[in-house]
Motif scaffolding. Structure first.
Motif, mmCIF file in Angstrom:
data_model
loop_
_atom_site.group_PDB
_atom_site.id
_atom_site.type_symbol
_atom_site.label_atom_id
_atom_site.label_comp_id
_atom_site.label_asym_id
_atom_site.label_seq_id
_atom_site.Cartn_x
_atom_site.Cartn_y
_atom_site.Cartn_z
ATOM 1 N N GLY A 35 -17.876 47.020 47.715
ATOM 2 C CA GLY A 35 -16.998 45.989 48.241
ATOM 3 C C GLY A 35 -15.875 45.589 47.304
ATOM 4 O O GLY A 35 -14.945 44.898 47.709
ATOM 5 N N GLN A 36 -15.948 46.024 46.053
ATOM 6 C CA GLN A 36 -14.883 45.735 45.095
ATOM 7 C C GLN A 36 -13.942 46.932 45.026
ATOM 8 O O GLN A 36 -14.362 48.074 45.231
ATOM 9 C CB GLN A 36 -15.469 45.460 43.701
ATOM 10 N N PRO A 37 -12.664 46.684 44.715
ATOM 11 C CA PRO A 37 -11.725 47.809 44.614
ATOM 12 C C PRO A 37 -12.174 48.808 43.543
ATOM 13 O O PRO A 37 -12.709 48.409 42.508
ATOM 14 C CB PRO A 37 -10.407 47.144 44.203
ATOM 15 N N ILE A 38 -11.951 50.073 43.820
ATOM 16 C CA ILE A 38 -12.284 51.107 42.840
ATOM 17 C C ILE A 38 -11.264 51.030 41.715
ATOM 18 O O ILE A 38 -10.053 51.007 41.954
ATOM 19 C CB ILE A 38 -12.285 52.500 43.491
ATOM 20 N N ALA A 39 -11.741 50.974 40.485
ATOM 21 C CA ALA A 39 -10.866 50.856 39.327
ATOM 22 C C ALA A 39 -10.156 52.187 39.078
ATOM 23 O O ALA A 39 -10.799 53.224 38.944
ATOM 24 C CB ALA A 39 -11.665 50.447 38.102
ATOM 25 N N SER A 73 -25.848 58.617 42.252
ATOM 26 C CA SER A 73 -26.428 57.706 43.239
ATOM 27 C C SER A 73 -26.350 56.256 42.746
ATOM 28 O O SER A 73 -26.420 55.989 41.552
ATOM 29 C CB SER A 73 -27.875 58.095 43.544
ATOM 30 N N ALA A 74 -26.217 55.361 43.694
ATOM 31 C CA ALA A 74 -26.118 53.937 43.389
ATOM 32 C C ALA A 74 -27.508 53.318 43.339
ATOM 33 O O ALA A 74 -28.457 53.839 43.916
ATOM 34 C CB ALA A 74 -25.282 53.239 44.453
ATOM 35 N N ALA A 75 -27.584 52.194 42.662
ATOM 36 C CA ALA A 75 -28.799 51.386 42.688
ATOM 37 C C ALA A 75 -28.605 50.311 43.747
ATOM 38 O O ALA A 75 -27.491 49.829 43.969
ATOM 39 C CB ALA A 75 -29.047 50.752 41.324
ATOM 40 N N GLN A 76 -29.679 49.928 44.404
ATOM 41 C CA GLN A 76 -29.599 48.921 45.447
ATOM 42 C C GLN A 76 -30.085 47.576 44.920
ATOM 43 O O GLN A 76 -31.115 47.494 44.244
ATOM 44 C CB GLN A 76 -30.444 49.322 46.649
ATOM 45 N N VAL A 77 -29.339 46.528 45.233
ATOM 46 C CA VAL A 77 -29.743 45.174 44.876
ATOM 47 C C VAL A 77 -30.929 44.781 45.751
ATOM 48 O O VAL A 77 -30.829 44.801 46.971
ATOM 49 C CB VAL A 77 -28.578 44.167 45.069
ATOM 50 N N VAL A 78 -32.063 44.456 45.104
ATOM 51 C CA VAL A 78 -33.243 44.044 45.859
ATOM 52 C C VAL A 78 -33.542 42.558 45.681
ATOM 53 O O VAL A 78 -34.376 42.013 46.392
ATOM 54 C CB VAL A 78 -34.502 44.868 45.484
ATOM 55 N N GLY A 79 -32.859 41.910 44.724
ATOM 56 C CA GLY A 79 -33.119 40.496 44.504
ATOM 57 C C GLY A 79 -31.980 39.805 43.783
ATOM 58 O O GLY A 79 -31.165 40.445 43.116
ATOM 59 N N ASN A 134 -27.056 38.769 23.002
ATOM 60 C CA ASN A 134 -27.017 40.203 23.301
ATOM 61 C C ASN A 134 -26.480 40.430 24.702
ATOM 62 O O ASN A 134 -27.092 40.000 25.675
ATOM 63 C CB ASN A 134 -28.422 40.807 23.192
ATOM 64 N N THR A 135 -25.330 41.098 24.797
ATOM 65 C CA THR A 135 -24.749 41.337 26.112
ATOM 66 C C THR A 135 -24.846 42.790 26.556
ATOM 67 O O THR A 135 -24.851 43.062 27.731
ATOM 68 C CB THR A 135 -23.267 40.910 26.166
ATOM 69 N N TRP A 136 -24.887 43.754 25.689
ATOM 70 C CA TRP A 136 -25.007 45.174 26.033
ATOM 71 C C TRP A 136 -24.297 45.510 27.333
ATOM 72 O O TRP A 136 -24.922 45.857 28.342
ATOM 73 C CB TRP A 136 -26.465 45.600 26.109
ATOM 74 N N PRO A 137 -22.985 45.405 27.336
ATOM 75 C CA PRO A 137 -22.262 45.633 28.594
ATOM 76 C C PRO A 137 -22.240 47.101 29.006
ATOM 77 O O PRO A 137 -22.267 47.996 28.166
ATOM 78 C CB PRO A 137 -20.855 45.132 28.286
ATOM 79 N N ALA A 138 -22.178 47.298 30.298
ATOM 80 C CA ALA A 138 -22.034 48.631 30.880
ATOM 81 C C ALA A 138 -20.933 48.559 31.927
ATOM 82 O O ALA A 138 -20.763 47.539 32.587
ATOM 83 C CB ALA A 138 -23.336 49.077 31.531
ATOM 84 N N THR A 139 -20.200 49.635 32.055
ATOM 85 C CA THR A 139 -19.176 49.705 33.085
ATOM 86 C C THR A 139 -19.845 50.028 34.411
ATOM 87 O O THR A 139 -20.602 50.990 34.508
ATOM 88 C CB THR A 139 -18.132 50.778 32.727
ATOM 89 N N VAL A 140 -19.591 49.190 35.406
ATOM 90 C CA VAL A 140 -20.235 49.348 36.706
ATOM 91 C C VAL A 140 -19.190 49.332 37.806
ATOM 92 O O VAL A 140 -18.063 48.879 37.611
ATOM 93 C CB VAL A 140 -21.278 48.243 36.961
ATOM 94 N N GLU A 141 -19.582 49.831 38.959
ATOM 95 C CA GLU A 141 -18.767 49.720 40.165
ATOM 96 C C GLU A 141 -19.619 49.029 41.210
ATOM 97 O O GLU A 141 -20.802 49.336 41.370
ATOM 98 C CB GLU A 141 -18.317 51.093 40.635
ATOM 99 N N ASN A 149 -23.328 54.591 36.789
ATOM 100 C CA ASN A 149 -22.833 55.794 36.117
ATOM 101 C C ASN A 149 -21.729 56.469 36.908
ATOM 102 O O ASN A 149 -21.630 57.692 36.910
ATOM 103 C CB ASN A 149 -23.987 56.778 35.889
ATOM 104 N N GLY A 150 -20.919 55.717 37.588
ATOM 105 C CA GLY A 150 -19.845 56.291 38.395
ATOM 106 C C GLY A 150 -20.301 56.590 39.805
ATOM 107 O O GLY A 150 -21.479 56.804 40.072
ATOM 108 N N ARG A 151 -19.334 56.622 40.712
ATOM 109 C CA ARG A 151 -19.651 56.819 42.132
ATOM 110 C C ARG A 151 -20.047 58.251 42.459
ATOM 111 O O ARG A 151 -20.469 58.527 43.575
ATOM 112 C CB ARG A 151 -18.473 56.387 42.993
#
Length: 174
Positions: free
Chosen positions: A40-44, A117-123, A30-37, A112-114
């Motif tokens: 630091g990565q180029p905006i698609a 609000s973004a989620a922050q990596v905590v771990g 099960n991969t259930w992919p989502a489009t993310v940004e 959900n697009g820029r």
């Protein structure tokens, strides 16, 4: 919520050492992919340039239960709820690919697009395998179930004895 009450009830069963809910387990395909940004990565600008990554939604004890080590930052907490800032945990494969030589904890990922609000990596957690043990680990994002509003497909239990003996009791509690 249903999930919290269910975990409390199932965790209280004789022989259950730990319990967690998960949306997407290792070795299930099960991969259930989502489009993310990713910060630091180029905006698609084209659809073909968008980053699609598997999302997992898990309760706080999931990583410990599966013996997945937090290698940087922290795991999810019960306090990571919808009333708090969005957080996520990434696996080592994602950190290595998208934050090469940099700290992943503290970085932002937009689910959900820029314009939202973004989620922050905590771990950062050790890798698991999605389809087979011979497959290279792929980048994955974990969301706290208390924030994700995702349905949960799997109840994961660590038992002191025969897990088959607990199946009927766990089903009754759910």
């Amino acid at each position: 919520s249903f999930h919290r009450r269910a975990l409390e009830r199932v965790s209280g069963l004789p022989g259950v050492e730990q319990a967690a809910f998960a949306w997407g387990l290792p070795l299930t395909g099960n991969t259930w992919p989502a489009t993310v940004e990713i910060e630091g990565q180029p905006i698609a600008t084209r659809a073909s340039d968008r980053i699609a990554l598997p999302l997992r939604s898990v309760t706080p004890d999931y990583f410990e239960l599966l013996e997945m080590t937090i290698v940087d930052g922290r795991p999810f907490r019960d306090s990571d709820t919808q009333d708090e800032a969005q957080v996520l945990v990434v696996n080592q494969a994602l950190a290595d690919r998208y934050f090469t030589g940099e700290q992943a904890v503290g970085r932002k990922i937009w689910l959900n697009g820029r314009d939202r609000s973004a989620a922050q990596v905590v771990g950062v957690v050790t890798n698991s395998r999605t389809e087979s043990l011979t497959q290279e680990p792929i980048p994955e994002i974990y969301l706290p179930l208390w924030q994700a509003r995702a349905f949960s497909k799997h109840l994961v239990l660590r038992t002191a004895g025969d897990p088959k003996a607990l199946a009927a009791a766990a089903q009754r509690e759910l």
